[in-house]
Design a protein around this motif. Sequence first.
Motif, PDB file in Angstrom:
ATOM      1  N   LEU A  11       5.920  -5.549  -7.316  1.00  0.00           N
ATOM      2  CA  LEU A  11       4.682  -5.248  -6.593  1.00  0.00           C
ATOM      3  C   LEU A  11       4.783  -3.916  -5.851  1.00  0.00           C
ATOM      4  O   LEU A  11       3.818  -3.143  -5.812  1.00  0.00           O
ATOM      5  CB  LEU A  11       4.339  -6.369  -5.620  1.00  0.00           C
ATOM      6  N   ALA A  15       2.514  -0.718  -6.467  1.00  0.00           N
ATOM      7  CA  ALA A  15       1.748  -0.157  -5.352  1.00  0.00           C
ATOM      8  C   ALA A  15       2.012   1.336  -5.196  1.00  0.00           C
ATOM      9  O   ALA A  15       1.073   2.114  -4.980  1.00  0.00           O
ATOM     10  CB  ALA A  15       2.077  -0.893  -4.053  1.00  0.00           C
ATOM     11  N   VAL A  38       1.447  -4.044  -0.049  1.00  0.00           N
ATOM     12  CA  VAL A  38       2.004  -5.290  -0.588  1.00  0.00           C
ATOM     13  C   VAL A  38       1.963  -6.395   0.454  1.00  0.00           C
ATOM     14  O   VAL A  38       1.620  -7.534   0.144  1.00  0.00           O
ATOM     15  CB  VAL A  38       3.441  -5.062  -1.109  1.00  0.00           C
TER      16      VAL A  38
END
Length: 91
Positions: A11, A15, A38
């Motif tokens: 993640l 991002a 996140v």
Amino acid sequence: MTDSERQVDRLLEKAILELLEQRGPGRTICPSDAARAVYGGDDDGWRGLMEPARRAARRLVTAGEVEITQRGRPVEPTEARGPIRIRRVTR
């Protein structure tokens, strides 16, 4: 490393790349931008994701996707101390 930690790592990498895409060519982000994205909360819980965000940036450097800068100049990830910025590699 747990499955949960691996998921957070993915993640954070995603991002970083998405934030850089939004900012545009030559622009930078701080690892805290990815940590905040996140984490998603309104409190300071994102701070616990700062080191994982820095590690995610280092992995993306190794993959040739981004570079880490200090004072506007690229630095080797292993030599970076203190505040860093992340930007897309120009091809």
